[in-house]
Scaffold this motif. Structure first.
Motif, PDB file in Angstrom:
ATOM      1  N   GLY A 160       0.836  -1.200   0.000  1.00  0.00           N
ATOM      2  CA  GLY A 160       0.000   0.000   0.000  1.00  0.00           C
ATOM      3  C   GLY A 160       0.866   1.244   0.000  1.00  0.00           C
ATOM      4  N   ASP A 161       0.210   2.409  -0.077  1.00  0.00           N
ATOM      5  CA  ASP A 161       0.916   3.697  -0.116  1.00  0.00           C
ATOM      6  C   ASP A 161       0.646   4.477   1.172  1.00  0.00           C
ATOM      7  OD1 ASP A 161       1.512   2.966  -2.739  1.00  0.00           O
ATOM      8  OD2 ASP A 161      -0.156   4.120  -3.582  1.00  0.00           O
ATOM      9  N   GLY A 162       1.587   5.326   1.555  1.00  0.00           N
ATOM     10  CA  GLY A 162       1.384   6.158   2.740  1.00  0.00           C
ATOM     11  C   GLY A 162       2.678   6.807   3.183  1.00  0.00           C
ATOM     12  N   ALA A 163       2.583   7.599   4.233  1.00  0.00           N
ATOM     13  CA  ALA A 163       3.777   8.278   4.763  1.00  0.00           C
ATOM     14  C   ALA A 163       3.594   8.572   6.244  1.00  0.00           C
ATOM     15  CB  ALA A 163       4.014   9.584   4.003  1.00  0.00           C
ATOM     16  N   GLY A 164       4.716   8.545   6.964  1.00  0.00           N
ATOM     17  CA  GLY A 164       4.721   8.918   8.373  1.00  0.00           C
ATOM     18  C   GLY A 164       5.984   9.701   8.652  1.00  0.00           C
ATOM     19  N   ALA A 165       5.956  10.519   9.701  1.00  0.00           N
ATOM     20  CA  ALA A 165       7.121  11.362   9.993  1.00  0.00           C
ATOM     21  C   ALA A 165       7.277  11.576  11.490  1.00  0.00           C
ATOM     22  CB  ALA A 165       6.954  12.711   9.292  1.00  0.00           C
ATOM     23  N   LEU A 166       8.535  11.710  11.891  1.00  0.00           N
ATOM     24  CA  LEU A 166       8.867  12.054  13.276  1.00  0.00           C
ATOM     25  C   LEU A 166       9.739  13.292  13.260  1.00  0.00           C
ATOM     26  CD1 LEU A 166      10.212   8.855  15.155  1.00  0.00           C
ATOM     27  CD2 LEU A 166       7.883   9.705  15.095  1.00  0.00           C
ATOM     28  N   VAL A 167       9.586  14.157  14.262  1.00  0.00           N
ATOM     29  CA  VAL A 167      10.571  15.215  14.499  1.00  0.00           C
ATOM     30  C   VAL A 167      11.420  14.764  15.673  1.00  0.00           C
ATOM     31  CG1 VAL A 167      10.946  17.612  15.153  1.00  0.00           C
ATOM     32  CG2 VAL A 167       8.998  17.019  13.696  1.00  0.00           C
ATOM     33  N   LEU A 168      12.726  14.679  15.451  1.00  0.00           N
ATOM     34  CA  LEU A 168      13.657  14.335  16.527  1.00  0.00           C
ATOM     35  C   LEU A 168      14.410  15.597  16.931  1.00  0.00           C
ATOM     36  CD1 LEU A 168      15.264  10.957  15.298  1.00  0.00           C
ATOM     37  CD2 LEU A 168      13.479  11.263  17.023  1.00  0.00           C
ATOM     38  N   GLU A 169      14.644  15.752  18.229  1.00  0.00           N
ATOM     39  CA  GLU A 169      15.324  16.965  18.725  1.00  0.00           C
ATOM     40  C   GLU A 169      16.393  16.569  19.744  1.00  0.00           C
ATOM     41  OE1 GLU A 169      13.316  21.024  19.814  1.00  0.00           O
ATOM     42  OE2 GLU A 169      13.387  19.811  21.631  1.00  0.00           O
ATOM     43  N   ALA A 170      17.499  17.301  19.731  1.00  0.00           N
ATOM     44  CA  ALA A 170      18.573  17.047  20.702  1.00  0.00           C
ATOM     45  C   ALA A 170      18.088  17.411  22.107  1.00  0.00           C
ATOM     46  CB  ALA A 170      19.796  17.893  20.356  1.00  0.00           C
ATOM     47  N   ALA A 171      18.364  16.526  23.061  1.00  0.00           N
ATOM     48  CA  ALA A 171      18.028  16.802  24.457  1.00  0.00           C
ATOM     49  C   ALA A 171      19.099  16.168  25.337  1.00  0.00           C
ATOM     50  CB  ALA A 171      16.655  16.232  24.792  1.00  0.00           C
ATOM     51  N   LYS A 172      19.280  16.761  26.520  1.00  0.00           N
ATOM     52  CA  LYS A 172      20.278  16.209  27.446  1.00  0.00           C
ATOM     53  C   LYS A 172      19.677  15.030  28.197  1.00  0.00           C
ATOM     54  CE  LYS A 172      22.653  20.560  28.077  1.00  0.00           C
ATOM     55  NZ  LYS A 172      22.667  21.803  28.848  1.00  0.00           N
ATOM     56  N   GLY A 173      20.446  13.951  28.272  1.00  0.00           N
ATOM     57  CA  GLY A 173      20.023  12.793  29.044  1.00  0.00           C
ATOM     58  C   GLY A 173      21.072  12.448  30.087  1.00  0.00           C
ATOM     59  N   ALA A 174      20.715  11.532  30.990  1.00  0.00           N
ATOM     60  CA  ALA A 174      21.653  11.127  32.044  1.00  0.00           C
ATOM     61  C   ALA A 174      22.593  10.027  31.551  1.00  0.00           C
ATOM     62  CB  ALA A 174      20.864  10.638  33.251  1.00  0.00           C
TER      63      ALA A 174
END
Ligand code: UT7
Length: 323
Positions: A160-174
């Motif tokens: 089938g056809d389709g699309a998905g997207a994520l926005v990833l952002e830099a963040a501080k982790g432990a």
């Protein structure tokens, strides 16, 4: 302090036209019952005539940006996982960049077929961790309907056809597994298996070509390799199957999805399943499932997610991330 690539937003787009299994009964020797029982697929969406992969990808990107509360010029890089870019070049990513009105940053496509989104997530993370980008839009977009041989019942009912997207952002982790963001990944390919899943066209042939698949062979590799790569990624993150809130698998076949969950000893009520509604949308299937899983109220902030996928190449891998 560890830099993590954290999910800021998610979105998807499905073309309007929904095609139920029964529609194939008029043109090929198949049945709704066969398709459902062998693959779990009940319907799929097909792009309209003239509607391209970058059209679908741009719509999914807009939805993810809105979810993140961002605009296109807040993004530093766009990565599009696709095997069905509109043209041989330029990339679907630069087309989407223009469509979004984004005048800065950089954009490129990445091709690992059905495993493309898993590979793209790891590349986006690398851009973020190395400081080359603070925010990356990662898109999986496909129009596999353009690659179908409509007389081949072994393949044309599956995609089938389709699309998905994520926005990833830099963040501080432990630096622990309790951090949000991408925690670990595991990637593989083995080009010796190129003949069991491929398209018989491309620049060397002068035509676009059609998808060809030795389904049983691919099935066997999928069941064998997906649980293994998921285990490895979890192990790298210092986690195990018992820590998993959601498996968000590539949506190719419900029998592969459940066999993988079983091998991982994760019950099916902790697996996001969309294959019944989307069919196999290749690199778009995981971001579509993430977006739908969030919309359904399944995926919540803090949840531990394992994605896994396998496709042409063969190429396969998995990513562990905390939502
Ligand atoms: O996303 C990339 C990765 N791709 C995958 O993960 C796909 C992996 N493979 C699969 O999902 C499955 O192998 C299929 C769904 C493609 C096929 O299921 P299967 O249980 O492996 O069936 P099969 O290919 O062994 O075919 C069984 C029978 C055959 O007939 P005979 O030889 O037993 O008489 C096929 O010709 O089913 C027949 N068949 C169909 N019958 C009705 C194949 N396609 C169809 C069809 N309708 N659409």
């Amino acid at each position: 302090m560890t830099i993590r690539a954290v999910v800021k937003g998610v979105g998807h787009y499905l073309p309007e036209r929904v095609v139920p299994n029964s529609e194939f009964e008029a043109t090929i020797d198949t049945s709704d019952e066969w398709i459902r029982s062998r693959s779990g697929i009940e319907r799929r969406h097909f792009a309209a005539e003239g509607q391209t992969t970058s059209d679908l990808g741009a719509r999914a990107a807009r939805a993810a940006l809105a979810d993140a509360g961002l605009v296109a010029d807040d993004i530093d890089a766009i990565l599009v996982a696709t095997s069905t870019a509109d043209l041989t070049f330029p990339s679907a990513a630069t087309m989407i960049q223009a469509e979004l009105g984004m005048t800065r940053g950089f954009a490129f496509d990445l091709q690992a077929v059905c495993a493309g989104f898993v590979f793209a997530l790891t590349q986006a993370q690398a851009l973020i961790v190395s400081g080359q980008a603070r925010r990356v839009l990662v898109i999986g977009a496909e129009t596999f309907s353009r690659l179908m041989d409509w007389t081949d019942r072994g393949t044309c009912v599956l995609f089938g056809d389709g699309a998905g997207a994520l926005v990833l952002e830099a963040a501080k982790g432990a630096g622990t597994a309790a951090d949000r963001g991408i925690l670990a990944s595991d990637l593989h390919s083995d080009g010796r298996f190129k003949d069991i899943l491929y398209v018989d066209g491309g620049v060397s042939t002068g035509k676009t070509g059609h998808l060809r698949m030795a389904g049983k062979e691919v099935f066997r590799h999928a069941v064998e390799k997906l649980a293994e790569t998921a285990h490895t990624a979890l192990e790298k993150a210092g986690l195990s199957s018992g820590d998993v809130d959601w498996i968000v698998p590539h949506q190719a076949n419900l029998r592969i999805i459940s066999a993988t969950a079983q091998r991982m000893q994760v019950p099916m009520d902790r697996v996001v399943v969309t294959v019944q509604d989307h069919g196999n949308t290749s690199a778009a299937s995981i971001p579509l499932a993430l977006s739908v899983g969030k919309q359904r109220g399944q995926i919540k902030p803090g949840d531990l997610i394992v994605t896994e996928a396998i496709g042409g190449g063969l190429a396969w891998g998995s990513v562990v991330l905390r939502w």
